[in-house]
Design an enzyme around this catalytic site. Structure first.
Site, PDB file in Angstrom:
ATOM      1  N   ASN A   7       9.106   2.741  -1.626  1.00  0.00           N
ATOM      2  CA  ASN A   7       8.284   2.897  -0.427  1.00  0.00           C
ATOM      3  C   ASN A   7       8.476   1.665   0.450  1.00  0.00           C
ATOM      4  OD1 ASN A   7       6.061   2.800   1.418  1.00  0.00           O
ATOM      5  ND2 ASN A   7       4.954   4.248   0.132  1.00  0.00           N
ATOM      6  N   ARG A  18       5.357  -9.012  14.259  1.00  0.00           N
ATOM      7  CA  ARG A  18       5.937  -9.819  15.330  1.00  0.00           C
ATOM      8  C   ARG A  18       6.367  -8.983  16.536  1.00  0.00           C
ATOM      9  NH1 ARG A  18       7.622 -15.121  14.042  1.00  0.00           N
ATOM     10  NH2 ARG A  18       8.367 -15.175  16.194  1.00  0.00           N
ATOM     11  N   HIS A  43       5.221   6.492   4.333  1.00  0.00           N
ATOM     12  CA  HIS A  43       3.902   7.111   4.485  1.00  0.00           C
ATOM     13  C   HIS A  43       3.379   6.781   5.882  1.00  0.00           C
ATOM     14  CE1 HIS A  43      -0.141   8.207   2.405  1.00  0.00           C
ATOM     15  NE2 HIS A  43      -0.225   8.396   3.705  1.00  0.00           N
ATOM     16  N   ARG A  45       1.102   6.856   9.075  1.00  0.00           N
ATOM     17  CA  ARG A  45      -0.297   7.180   9.337  1.00  0.00           C
ATOM     18  C   ARG A  45      -0.505   7.364  10.837  1.00  0.00           C
ATOM     19  NH1 ARG A  45      -0.739   4.325   4.425  1.00  0.00           N
ATOM     20  NH2 ARG A  45      -2.165   5.349   2.988  1.00  0.00           N
ATOM     21  N   HIS A  50       2.093   0.803  10.255  1.00  0.00           N
ATOM     22  CA  HIS A  50       3.291   0.306   9.560  1.00  0.00           C
ATOM     23  C   HIS A  50       4.464   1.221   9.913  1.00  0.00           C
ATOM     24  CE1 HIS A  50       1.511   3.151   6.752  1.00  0.00           C
ATOM     25  NE2 HIS A  50       0.587   2.281   6.372  1.00  0.00           N
ATOM     26  N   GLU A  70       5.310  10.945   2.739  1.00  0.00           N
ATOM     27  CA  GLU A  70       3.950  11.155   2.278  1.00  0.00           C
ATOM     28  C   GLU A  70       2.992  11.181   3.462  1.00  0.00           C
ATOM     29  OE1 GLU A  70       4.226   8.597  -1.904  1.00  0.00           O
ATOM     30  OE2 GLU A  70       3.140   7.774  -0.176  1.00  0.00           O
ATOM     31  N   THR A 100      -5.227   2.232   2.281  1.00  0.00           N
ATOM     32  CA  THR A 100      -4.201   2.801   1.414  1.00  0.00           C
ATOM     33  C   THR A 100      -4.795   4.030   0.743  1.00  0.00           C
ATOM     34  OG1 THR A 100      -2.620   2.313  -0.370  1.00  0.00           O
ATOM     35  CG2 THR A 100      -4.841   1.405  -0.592  1.00  0.00           C
ATOM     36  N   HIS A 190       1.354   4.382  -7.206  1.00  0.00           N
ATOM     37  CA  HIS A 190       0.236   3.568  -6.725  1.00  0.00           C
ATOM     38  C   HIS A 190      -0.072   2.460  -7.731  1.00  0.00           C
ATOM     39  CE1 HIS A 190      -2.696   3.274  -3.408  1.00  0.00           C
ATOM     40  NE2 HIS A 190      -3.303   2.471  -4.265  1.00  0.00           N
ATOM     41  N   GLY A 213       6.002   0.700  -3.793  1.00  0.00           N
ATOM     42  CA  GLY A 213       6.180  -0.038  -2.551  1.00  0.00           C
ATOM     43  C   GLY A 213       5.589  -1.428  -2.596  1.00  0.00           C
ATOM     44  N   HIS A 214       4.267  -1.506  -2.573  1.00  0.00           N
ATOM     45  CA  HIS A 214       3.596  -2.802  -2.421  1.00  0.00           C
ATOM     46  C   HIS A 214       4.018  -3.799  -3.483  1.00  0.00           C
ATOM     47  CE1 HIS A 214       0.397  -5.510  -1.110  1.00  0.00           C
ATOM     48  NE2 HIS A 214       0.121  -5.713  -2.388  1.00  0.00           N
TER      49      HIS A 214
END
Length: 237
Positions: A7, A18, A43, A45, A50, A70, A100, A190, A213-214
């Site tokens: 992700n 930036r 994902h 939103r 992001h 997603e 999230t 997750h 991802g994170h």
């Protein structure tokens, strides 16, 4: 081997901070695949804080592995997915202001709604997955929607595992067994990380794919992106 889908939302978060194009999201997607990852996940939103909707279109031509999008299946999201036709769409019931994802679908309550969306996606040759909590009733409800797969929401496991509670895997294992009995493919994601991914994979039969991802991006800050992707692939064998 369980497939690793990376992700890249956090790369977009850093870029957007930036206002320019550094880091370059498209190049990162190319590099992640070159390093061995078998998929790219995004994902988007509604506020595009992001991943932007335009990113989803731009990535289509560079994702040569599996492309997983997603999101909450609101009209704008579905329109985008049907135009792009990724490998897989993962339906997630997050609210507009969610930081999230924080819960899976109630597949019993929303069966008809999900079934309609899944039917439309499958007519367009898009594999479908439903984000669910590790509850047998939710797995059985998912089976009635016609979905191809479920994605097990693994935050609770990750938190308990970090506290030393390895029994937290048990409901996930039970759900994986039931999903297999019902002919549903199993994904997960997750808060999975290098610390817990191997244990999780070893206890989830027929685990097809994890989306990470994170944790992966945070680990890459210290270890480097290529090294981290390689370590995940080793643990997923």
């Amino acid at each position: 081997m369980t497939k690793l889908s990376v992700n890249i939302n956090k790369i977009a978060t850093l870029r957007n901070a930036r206002g320019g194009n550094v880091p370059n999201l498209i190049q990162v997607a190319k590099d992640v695949q070159r390093f061995g990852a078998q998929g790219i996940t995004i994902h988007p939103r509604p506020d595009e804080r992001h991943i932007r909707y335009q990113d989803a279109y731009d990535l289509k031509s560079v994702v040569t592995t599996e492309y997983n999008i997603e999101g909450n299946p609101m009209d704008s999201f579905l329109d985008m997915v049907l135009q792009i036709q990724p490998t897989q769409v993962t339906l997630v019931p997050d609210s507009v202001d969610a930081i999230t994802s924080n819960a899976g679908w109630d597949t019993v309550k929303h069966k008809d709604y999900l079934a309609e969306i899944i039917s439309e996606c499958k007519r367009n040759h898009i594999r479908t997955s439903i984000f669910v909590d590790p509850e047998i009733a939710m797995i059985e409800g998912a089976a009635k929607t016609g979905t191809d797969r479920i994605e097990l929401y693994t935050e609770a496991f990750a938190h308990q595992y970090s506290l030393g509670n390895k029994k937290a895997i048990e409901p996930y294992t039970a759900c994986a067994v039931r999903a297999t009995q019902l002919g549903i493919g199993i994904n997960a994601g997750h808060d999975l990380s290098l610390d817990n991914i191997q244990f999780f994979k070893e206890h989830i039969p027929n685990l097809l794919e994890v989306s990470i991802g994170h944790a992966l991006i945070c680990e890459a800050i210290y270890l480097g992106l290529e090294t981290v992707v390689s370590q995940y692939l080793t643990k997923l064998k």
